[in-house]
Write an enzyme that holds these catalytic residues in place. Structure first.
Site, PDB file in Angstrom:
ATOM      1  N   CYS A  97       0.836  -1.200   0.000  1.00 27.48           N
ATOM      2  CA  CYS A  97       0.000   0.000   0.000  1.00 27.48           C
ATOM      3  C   CYS A  97       0.874   1.254   0.000  1.00 27.48           C
ATOM      4  CB  CYS A  97      -0.971  -0.035   1.172  1.00 27.48           C
ATOM      5  SG  CYS A  97      -2.316   1.154   0.994  1.00 27.48           S
ATOM      6  N   HIS A 226      -3.646  -5.615   1.039  1.00 29.06           N
ATOM      7  CA  HIS A 226      -2.948  -5.810   2.314  1.00 29.06           C
ATOM      8  C   HIS A 226      -2.910  -7.278   2.741  1.00 29.06           C
ATOM      9  CE1 HIS A 226      -2.485  -1.593   3.685  1.00 29.06           C
ATOM     10  NE2 HIS A 226      -3.514  -1.375   2.884  1.00 29.06           N
ATOM     11  N   GLU A 228      -1.056  -8.441   5.016  1.00 26.13           N
ATOM     12  CA  GLU A 228      -0.880  -8.486   6.479  1.00 26.13           C
ATOM     13  C   GLU A 228      -2.186  -8.211   7.221  1.00 26.13           C
ATOM     14  OE1 GLU A 228      -0.421  -5.964   4.658  1.00 26.13           O
ATOM     15  OE2 GLU A 228      -0.936  -4.160   5.779  1.00 26.13           O
TER      16      GLU A 228
END
Lengths: 266, 996
Positions: A97, A226, A228
């Site tokens: 990002c 994302h 994560e």
């Protein structure tokens, strides 16, 4: 079994995904360390203590003057030499990002012909004009040399950005990016499996539905979605239904990207 | 010397910012704008040779998509050019960041004095646009003149004008001074002093201040410090601020003489003490997880063995009316500082938001000076989106309510949850302690005239002449740096105590902190200023944002300041804490204020108010003729207060930190709002927090007791529906009221006060019975606007938010039907309670009498609710429920529809089977908004087990989930009430605010 590979996560100045990024590398079997950019700039040679570097998500410098622009400018001016050496040493770099935006604006991606400090592409404002947070489906390109996405097929992940549209007016550059396998993943329409052209499947209007790019070596990789944020199966918006249907995965699928990196390093 | 840089997108690059501005011009202002292209302008206050100017230009621009020029860039074709910059002294976040780039490219260690000032150019095309249309566009959609400057050019004017390099610098030649107020004057002069100074002090309060300065011991103490006998402006401002309604909650502390509709009288010794704190203290006898209630910036409850959680919700209404973006971003980053400043300082977990606004489609008269509700809505969302996203704090709950009584004062609620280890440095983390000799340190942004009188201003009616400086603009980036620094300093043990700087600035933060040590002694000349020329009282009261105040042990001060410098956080020791019993303020060598703490905090005379209750008479609409209710259901689903808020919501980041489990939107397509949401507070943990809320200003039109009972029940049953437990659920009360103090312009103040008393009585009754203690709260008591001779008062509004612990987040239940064949049940009794319901308000409007929405307002049967919630908890713990949805607005009809839309499946429902209080009309069964109900679905294999759990309770099977995506509901005598494809219902629910 080799020792846990040390991973540097740069923090500070409005970046904000440090906790979950650290958690991701830990779950994947690495030894992540959070270092504030101001501490790193005091001694940039610390970079070489690490096997991999991650530029995390967030709003560095408030996204003012363009996402990632100011952070990239600072890195370019204040740790160019050590970062260049880190790349030349063949180490891994991951950006998510805002981290991806920083890498693109630095020039780490696409990083053709060894030039990693000249910006060639941009990540610009989404076509819909606003920040969007929604889950998208990614397709990983099998011919990409990207070490982070090796063996992956499809993956649902959340996007959370206002400036995620990969763009350039340089058509030849886009062709070269495609030809060298730099497109590691695209947004797809899950119904057809084809690259998505419109919102919401393509959340930002990105050229060629590009969601993530790597350099020609595959060791430097950035993406807008994302991974994560999907480390645990129940981070998925349909987890309750998946549990009822008996298809809840053991782990969040985003972890696979970090595991690939650790496998490469070990 | 200064130079100018213009940066524009290259030809062939889309400009979504321009497209958005053009769309606003067409949709909101109905202007024939063809297109708008935008550019960024930076004016740099630095004397650089051309070579370095070019280097700065290149460093500011994106080389791939933009071109940049020093001076002017060749313009695109345009009919009007509108350039929007900031007024002097207004926070320019982009300009601040640009200074960082300047320092980097010039190899300077840190940004030096030279500033960078940003502005935006809008190149407007539209052949038929006269100058006044360009002017309307600028004022109505592109700029807010309170804080921004506008310059408009046609092409020939632009060509003739020289490139503008004027810098919006504050050049105030004013020499700081201290005024002295003689209070030994007639009463009307005392009131004039209060009014002219925007002090909002009543005559009784002015008398109390005058009498304080007459005291011999005060006089001698002042003489010793060479202070005049009469109060200085620093003192008067400090007292006024500390005693403001905003800070002192005088209405909630007042003695209230109440008379009910039968003439029965009683006296309430403080609403807060009696009902809110009283209820929590009562509940505290039965539970062991309250840690800190009502005393700190946020309430703290125990979460598990290692963690406590803190929760606070605030409103930021008046500033958001003046500058929706700036007011709202200040609201969210401001409430973030509440948990940050609670105990030893909490880490932030998630945000909540909610807005009460006028209809975005409002087409009635708008009093001069008020913004259109759509512009307010866009600005407020944008502010909270930027504030939350840029701070890296996920949102988890959000709502909007619409009523045209909010056009004068929008309500902007922002909440934040924090977590803190139970022990910090080996001591309970909630403890606050300051020792004499500790340094009084301010960290964060610099001080300007921002938000001066914010505290007293929010206690005033919104008037036409409301001051522009009451507006602050939050800067999430600066606060993020400050936040990370604070947590780092906390874990290194570098400070003893902290609090946030909110309303009232230093006077409030240090004024409150110094009660822990018994005094403070500050020198205001040490405070870092944005610009010169501030009077001492302005420095003390400024609400410049992103600041915290700390008590730092003298031995840690150097280390604390050094770490702050490394983290780019400005930190300054302003003085020290003392035990002298007074707040002493210096300006250089001169003492400018000394106020005894006992007087400052306890000297405010108590208000005495009267409440007189008479139930309002609101007629009911005529009954609707028999027949299908497809149209009514679609109208209710699409009504502003029911319809999907997904488009705006998805501009908020809900997943940063990776802790989100129960999302705000659920269902196969993630397009149906969840009853409650669930977040972990640690990655991968088994337990988590569950959050929900209730708000219903419409019931207030019938009875605020029922309103309060209903919103508490709504919040609680939402949490239960998702898997929460009553045993570990805490509440926050946020009251927003029209002014309940009678005056010539406010003749029905006593009625509004009676409404307030009834709401508080309900809060006491319901929270004590449920065992859901309020741990923190806030009141905003002057939500009236008087403009153009028109008084617009909000309906009495309470947001009741709950936070609870969920022991196992994998037990989460969502609202959407899961599988064809699952059995659908209704739990809880339906009564004919359609008063002020969504259905009655729709019907009244259809019948041309929108005020005739009366009827019976939903009541609350507490024992029945408690029995039902216990059964729900048991059923969810045993994994018996495939889905659960608690009906709110729109009743059972809307609940069935959303469960089906969420599951992308159909349902066949026989409404007559639903548990009901006697024989009810079909419309009552469909649309009644009775409290304490659930629509649940159950795997047929577990039906018997589920029915056993609910044995003896109102729990009836009403139908089945079917594969064919069609909702069919039948009523009395088998008549079809609803028969609609689920896609039709999805569209009805989704389209009203889609892309708006």
């Amino acid at each position: 079994m080799s020792a846990k590979p040390p991973v540097l996560i740069i923090t500070g100045y409005g970046l904000n995904c440090e906790a979950e990024s650290k958690h991701a590398w830990e779950l994947a079997g690495a030894a992540p360390q959070l270092v504030h950019l101001s501490d790193l700039l005091e001694k940039p040679a610390r970079l070489h203590d690490f096997a991999a570097l991650m530029f995390i998500g967030g709003f560095s410098f408030g996204d003012h003057m363009g996402s990632g622009h100011v952070f990239a400018s600072r890195v370019r001016h204040r740790m160019r030499e050590d970062l260049g050496r880190f790349v030349a040493d063949g180490k891994l770099i991951l950006g998510v990002c805002n981290g991806f935006q920083i890498m693109v604006k630095l020039g780490l991606i696409p990083g053709f012909d060894g030039d990693v400090f000249t910006q060639k592409l941009s990540l610009m404002q989404n076509d819909v004009g606003t920040f969007r947070n929604l889950w998208v489906t990614l397709r990983f390109e099998p011919k990409s040399p990207c070490v982070f996405t090796r063996g992956l097929d499809r993956m649902p992940l959340p996007v959370r950005h206002g400036e995620g549209k990969i763009f350039t007016l340089d058509k030849a550059l886009v062709e070269r990016i495609e030809a060298e396998g730099c497109v590691a993943c695209r947004y797809i329409d899950p119904a057809t499996g084809e690259p998505a052209t419109a919102y919401p499947e393509n959340p930002n209007g990105s050229l060629h539905a590009i969601a993530g790019l790597c350099d020609p070596t595959g060791r430097i990789f950035g993406l807008m979605p994302h991974p994560e944020a999907y480390l645990h199966a129940d981070n998925h918006p349909l987890a309750v239904r998946q549990r009822i249907d008996g298809v809840l995965p053991e782990h969040g699928r985003g972890l696979e990207i970090f595991r690939n990196a650790v496998r490469h390093l070990c | 010397m200064s130079f100018r840089i213009e940066i524009g997108l290259k030809r062939g690059v889309r400009d979504p910012r321009g497209e958005g501005a053009a769309a606003r011009a067409r949709d909101s202002l109905h202007l024939p704008v063809r297109s708008i292209r935008t550019r960024d302008v930076y004016k740099v206050a630095d004397d650089l040779p051309p070579r370095l100017q070019r280097r700065v230009r290149d460093a500011f621009a994106d080389p791939v998509i933009t071109t940049a020029a020093l001076g002017r860039l060749r313009p695109p074709p345009f009919d009007w050019l509108i350039e929007v910059g900031f007024k002097p002294g207004v926070t320019d976040n982009v300009g601040q960041t640009a200074r960082t780039v300047l320092a980097d490219v010039l190899d300077r260690a840190a940004p030096d004095a030279g500033g960078v000032y940003s502005s935006v150019q809008y190149f407007v095309r539209g052949a038929a646009l006269p100058r006044d249309a360009a002017d309307r566009l600028a004022r109505g959609a592109l700029a807010n003149e309170l804080i921004q400057t506008i310059r408009i050019f046609d092409p020939s004017e632009w060509a003739a004008a020289a490139p503008d390099t004027d810098l919006p610098v504050v050049r105030d030649p004013h020499t700081p001074q201290v005024k002295v107020y003689d209070l030994e004057v007639a009463d009307d002069t005392l009131l004039k002093i209060s009014r002219d100074g925007i002090l909002s002090l009543s005559l009784a309060e002015m008398h109390a201040i005058r009498d304080y300065y007459r005291r011999p011991e005060v006089r001698s103490a002042r003489e010793a410090l060479a202070l005049p006998a009469a109060p200085t402006d620093v003192e008067l401002e400090c007292i006024a601020q500390t005693w403001s309604e905003h800070c002192k909650h005088k209405i909630f502390a007042a003695t209230v003489r109440c008379t009910d509709d039968r003439g029965q009288a009683r006296t309430v010794d403080g609403l807060f003490k009696t009902f809110i704190r009283g209820a929590t203290m009562e509940i505290a006898k039965r539970i062991d997880w309250l840690v800190s209630v009502f005393t700190d910036n946020a309430g703290i409850i125990r979460f598990n063995d290692r963690w406590n959680v803190a929760y606070k919700c605030e409103t930021h209404n008046s500033p958001s009316a003046l500058d929706p973006y700036g007011g709202a971003i200040t609201g969210i980053v401001g409430v973030n500082r509440d948990p940050m400043g609670t105990g030893m300082g909490c880490e932030l977990v998630c945000n909540t938001w909610g807005y009460c606004l006028g209809s975005p489609f409002y087409d009635g008269d708008l009093p001069a000076g008020l913004m259109h509700p759509r512009r307010i809505r866009d600005g407020v969302h944008h502010g909270v989106i930027d504030g939350g996203n840029q701070s890296g704090i996920p949102w988890t709950r959000g709502f909007e309510r619409f009523d045209d009584r909010y056009i004068g004062k929008p309500l902007v609620y922002c909440g934040t949850v924090g977590r803190i280890p139970r022990l910090v440095g080996g001591r309970p983390s909630e403890r606050k302690e300051i020792l004499p000799g500790d340094a009084a340190v301010m960290i964060g942004g610099r001080i300007g005239k921002d938000g001066i009188h914010g505290a007293t201003f929010s206690s005033e009616e919104l008037r036409h002449e409301s001051p522009a400086q009451a507006v602050q603009i939050g800067d999430a980036f600066t606060q993020r740096k400050l936040y990370e620094f604070l947590i780092e300093a906390r874990d290194l043990g570098l400070y003893r105590a902290l609090t946030d700087n909110g309303a009232g600035g230093l006077s409030s933060s240090i004024g409150e902190m110094c009660t822990f040590s018994g005094g403070a002694d500050l020198d205001l000349t040490k405070a870092p200023l944005k610009y010169a020329g501030l009077d001492p009282w302005e420095i003390l009261l400024s609400e410049a944002q992103e600041r915290m105040s700390l008590a730092v042990q003298p031995e840690n001060l150097d280390a604390f300041l050094a770490l702050a410098a490394r983290r780019d956080v400005e930190a300054t020791a302003l003085g020290r804490f003392t035990d002298e019993g007074a707040l002493t303020i210096r300006h250089g060598g001169r003492v400018v204020a000394r106020i005894d703490l006992a007087f400052l905090h306890d000297g405010c005379p108590r208000l005495e108010l009267t409440a007189r209750w008479a139930p309002p008479a609101v007629p009911a609409p005529a009954p609707l003729r028999g027949g299908p209710r497809n149209k009514a259901l679609e109208a209710v689903l699409g009504a502003l207060n029911v319809c999907s808020k997904e488009w705006k919501s998805r501009s908020y980041d809900g997943e940063v930190k990776g802790l989100s489990v129960g999302k705000p939107f659920v269902g196969v397509r993630s397009d149906v709002p969840a009853d409650a949401t669930v977040m972990r507070i640690e990655p991968g943990a088994t337990d988590g927090i569950v959050l929900a809320e209730g708000i219903n200003p419409f019931y207030s039109d019938l009875d605020t007791y029922a309103m309060m009972a209903s919103v508490i029940d709504e919040a609680v049953r939402r949490a239960i529906s998702a898997g929460g437990t009553l045993a570990h659920l805490a509440g926050l009360d946020n009251f927003c009221w029209p002014d309940p103090v009678p005056s010539a312009g406010n003749p029905d103040g006593e009625h509004k006060m009676a409404q307030l008393v009834r709401a508080n009585q309900a809060l006491y009754d319901v929270t004590t019975a449920y065992g859901v203690p309020c741990v923190s709260g806030k009141d905003s008591m002057k939500n009236d606007s008087v403009r153009g001779g028109r008084r617009i008062s909000i309906p009495p509004t309470v947001l009741f938010s709950v936070i609870g612990r969920m022991a196992d987040v994998s037990k989460l239940v969502t609202v959407d039907f899961k599988r064809p064949g699952d059995l659908v049940y209704v739990a809880g009794l339906t009564r004919d309670e359609r008063g002020a319901s969504e259905f009655h308000r729709w019907l009244a409007a259809e019948q041309g009498a929108p005020g005739a929405f009366g009827g019976t307002v939903p009541a609350l049967d507490i024992p029945a609710a408690l029995a039902l919630y216990a059964a729900m908890e048991k059923a969810i713990a045993a994994g018996l429920l495939r889905s659960s949805h608690t009906p709110t607005l729109g009743g059972l009809a809307a609940a069935f529809a959303l469960a089906a839309v969420g599951g992308d499946v159909g349902a066949d429902i026989d409404l007559t089977a639903a548990p009901a209080d006697g024989r009810l009309a079909d419309d009552a069964l469909l649309f009644s908004e009775s409290n304490s109900r659930f629509v649940v679905s159950v795997d047929p294999a577990k039906a018997a087990e589920a029915e056993a759990v609910f044995a003896g309770l109102p729990f009836q099977r009403v139908g089945v989930v079917v594969e064919d995506p069609r909702l069919r509901v039948t009523g009395a005598r088998g008549r079809t009430l609803v028969d609609r494809p689920v896609d039709t219902l999805r569209r009805a629910f989704g389209r009203t605010l889609d892309r708006i």
